[in-house]
Design a protein around this motif. Structure first.
Motif, PDB file in Angstrom:
ATOM      1  N   GLY A   4      43.170  23.692  29.087  1.00  0.00           N
ATOM      2  CA  GLY A   4      43.886  23.627  30.270  1.00  0.00           C
ATOM      3  C   GLY A   4      44.716  24.726  30.723  1.00  0.00           C
ATOM      4  O   GLY A   4      44.820  25.405  31.700  1.00  0.00           O
ATOM      5  N   GLY A   5      45.285  25.586  29.656  1.00  0.00           N
ATOM      6  CA  GLY A   5      46.113  26.815  29.775  1.00  0.00           C
ATOM      7  C   GLY A   5      45.392  27.989  30.131  1.00  0.00           C
ATOM      8  O   GLY A   5      45.825  28.560  30.957  1.00  0.00           O
ATOM      9  N   VAL A   6      44.237  27.967  29.510  1.00  0.00           N
ATOM     10  CA  VAL A   6      43.221  29.105  30.042  1.00  0.00           C
ATOM     11  C   VAL A   6      42.912  29.003  31.678  1.00  0.00           C
ATOM     12  O   VAL A   6      42.883  29.854  32.150  1.00  0.00           O
ATOM     13  N   GLY A   7      42.706  27.810  31.826  1.00  0.00           N
ATOM     14  CA  GLY A   7      42.507  27.337  33.135  1.00  0.00           C
ATOM     15  C   GLY A   7      43.281  27.624  34.260  1.00  0.00           C
ATOM     16  O   GLY A   7      42.893  28.365  35.350  1.00  0.00           O
ATOM     17  N   ASN A   8      44.637  27.511  33.610  1.00  0.00           N
ATOM     18  CA  ASN A   8      45.619  27.845  34.731  1.00  0.00           C
ATOM     19  C   ASN A   8      45.878  29.565  34.941  1.00  0.00           C
ATOM     20  O   ASN A   8      45.865  29.798  36.143  1.00  0.00           O
ATOM     21  N   GLN A  17      45.476  32.555  47.610  1.00  0.00           N
ATOM     22  CA  GLN A  17      46.835  33.166  48.433  1.00  0.00           C
ATOM     23  C   GLN A  17      47.448  34.230  47.677  1.00  0.00           C
ATOM     24  O   GLN A  17      48.077  35.250  48.219  1.00  0.00           O
ATOM     25  N   PHE A  18      47.683  33.863  46.379  1.00  0.00           N
ATOM     26  CA  PHE A  18      48.267  34.954  45.597  1.00  0.00           C
ATOM     27  C   PHE A  18      47.283  35.886  44.650  1.00  0.00           C
ATOM     28  O   PHE A  18      46.632  35.594  43.853  1.00  0.00           O
ATOM     29  N   ASN A  19      47.380  37.160  45.326  1.00  0.00           N
ATOM     30  CA  ASN A  19      46.664  38.336  44.776  1.00  0.00           C
ATOM     31  C   ASN A  19      47.390  38.871  43.722  1.00  0.00           C
ATOM     32  O   ASN A  19      48.187  39.940  43.947  1.00  0.00           O
ATOM     33  N   TYR A  20      46.957  38.583  42.328  1.00  0.00           N
ATOM     34  CA  TYR A  20      47.858  39.154  41.309  1.00  0.00           C
ATOM     35  C   TYR A  20      47.879  40.657  41.209  1.00  0.00           C
ATOM     36  O   TYR A  20      48.966  41.095  41.155  1.00  0.00           O
ATOM     37  N   TRP A  21      46.586  41.199  41.439  1.00  0.00           N
ATOM     38  CA  TRP A  21      46.251  42.574  41.054  1.00  0.00           C
ATOM     39  C   TRP A  21      47.095  43.407  42.150  1.00  0.00           C
ATOM     40  O   TRP A  21      47.573  44.216  41.980  1.00  0.00           O
ATOM     41  N   SER A  22      47.061  42.815  43.442  1.00  0.00           N
ATOM     42  CA  SER A  22      47.648  43.512  44.586  1.00  0.00           C
ATOM     43  C   SER A  22      49.102  43.344  44.382  1.00  0.00           C
ATOM     44  O   SER A  22      49.976  44.642  44.586  1.00  0.00           O
ATOM     45  N   ALA A  23      49.667  42.441  43.877  1.00  0.00           N
ATOM     46  CA  ALA A  23      51.224  42.081  43.408  1.00  0.00           C
ATOM     47  C   ALA A  23      51.695  43.034  42.425  1.00  0.00           C
ATOM     48  O   ALA A  23      52.559  43.900  42.367  1.00  0.00           O
ATOM     49  N   LEU A 186      52.577  30.671  45.004  1.00  0.00           N
ATOM     50  CA  LEU A 186      52.142  29.572  44.037  1.00  0.00           C
ATOM     51  C   LEU A 186      53.162  28.428  44.085  1.00  0.00           C
ATOM     52  O   LEU A 186      52.785  27.379  43.676  1.00  0.00           O
ATOM     53  N   GLN A 187      54.166  28.396  44.976  1.00  0.00           N
ATOM     54  CA  GLN A 187      55.032  27.191  45.089  1.00  0.00           C
ATOM     55  C   GLN A 187      54.877  26.320  46.585  1.00  0.00           C
ATOM     56  O   GLN A 187      54.469  26.857  47.403  1.00  0.00           O
ATOM     57  N   PHE A 188      54.901  25.168  46.293  1.00  0.00           N
ATOM     58  CA  PHE A 188      54.688  24.271  47.326  1.00  0.00           C
ATOM     59  C   PHE A 188      55.933  23.135  47.315  1.00  0.00           C
ATOM     60  O   PHE A 188      56.558  22.933  46.236  1.00  0.00           O
ATOM     61  N   ALA A 201      51.907  29.729  34.592  1.00  0.00           N
ATOM     62  CA  ALA A 201      51.045  30.754  34.064  1.00  0.00           C
ATOM     63  C   ALA A 201      51.307  32.102  34.867  1.00  0.00           C
ATOM     64  O   ALA A 201      51.334  33.191  34.535  1.00  0.00           O
ATOM     65  N   GLY A 202      51.495  31.985  36.290  1.00  0.00           N
ATOM     66  CA  GLY A 202      51.889  32.945  37.085  1.00  0.00           C
ATOM     67  C   GLY A 202      53.276  33.647  36.817  1.00  0.00           C
ATOM     68  O   GLY A 202      53.181  35.010  36.658  1.00  0.00           O
TER      69      GLY A 202
END
Length: 232
Positions: A4-8, A17-23, A186-188, A201-202
């Motif tokens: 589950g952790g790897v999946g996160n 919506q969240f582009n990690y590499w761009s950020a 990533l927040q709702f 994870a983020g």
């Protein structure tokens, strides 16, 4: 890691919506750009206040250090209108300028204290040989200041990387978000257990680059912080 952790982590890296590499790229641009400017200003200013004599030097230095007592939150309104009037809001440079302004004073203090500890005899010998002030800085002070420069660079980078208020105030386009601001994507309002796991994870992924920079430079930090603290 659990499955589950790897999946996160996988979900965060492939989020729509969240582009990690761009950020990450945006954060490196802002933190790296501000770090370069801070190092240059602190070296030039530290040398000027340490070795050059000019009217008002002590007063100006103390006035600049007094700025350390001014919190960022107390000047957000005039800062916003100033950046907006210059047409720099929602731009990388519009964030880099305040990052430099709020971090350079601490680095100037470290740099001046280190330069104060360099023997005067070296400066006098270089001056007799015809070296101008910039030549003394470039050929004597900087080669003797490797740990200090590494220390100033790492601290400036980490401070800028972790900054949240300034990007949140001045950046409005999601494609320009640094990691500290992009993580909000990533927040709702009502988050499921799975979404909470992705948020954590983020947050971990967000800190990895700054931790790596710190770990690789750790051996320079102690010597850089204590440089100039004791004079022979």
């Amino acid at each position: 890691f659990a499955v589950g952790g790897v999946g996160n982590y996988t979900a965060v890296l492939n989020h729509d919506q969240f582009n990690y590499w761009s950020a990450i790229g945006n954060s490196f641009l802002m933190a790296g750009g501000s770090t370069v400017i801070i190092v240059v200003i602190s070296c030039l200013g530290g040398f000027a206040f340490s070795r050059m004599r000019f009217p008002g030097r002590v007063f100006l230095y103390r006035a600049l250090l007094a700025c350390l007592a001014v919190p960022v939150a107390s000047v957000v309104t005039p800062l916003f209108f100033s950046i907006n009037s210059l047409g720099l809001r929602d731009s990388y440079f519009g964030v880099i300028i305040p990052l430099v302004a709020f971090n350079v004073m601490t680095m100037l203090l470290l740099t001046k204290n280190h330069f104060d500890g360099i023997p005067t005899e070296l400066v006098e010998a270089a001056t007799i040989d015809g070296a101008r002030p910039f030549g003394v800085l470039w050929r004597i002070f900087l080669p003797l200041s490797g740990p200090l420069l590494a220390n100033v660079s790492v601290l400036s980078f980490v401070y800028s990387w972790n900054e949240y208020l300034l990007p949140n105030l001045l950046i409005s386009s999601p494609e320009k978000y640094p990691v500290t601001q992009a993580i909000a994507l990533l927040q709702f309002e009502r988050m499921s257990q799975e979404q909470i796991g992705q948020l954590y994870a983020g947050l971990i992924l967000m800190t990895i680059p700054s931790v790596i920079v710190y770990l690789f430079s750790q051996r320079y930090l102690q010597s850089g912080l204590t440089a100039g603290a004791v004079k022979s």
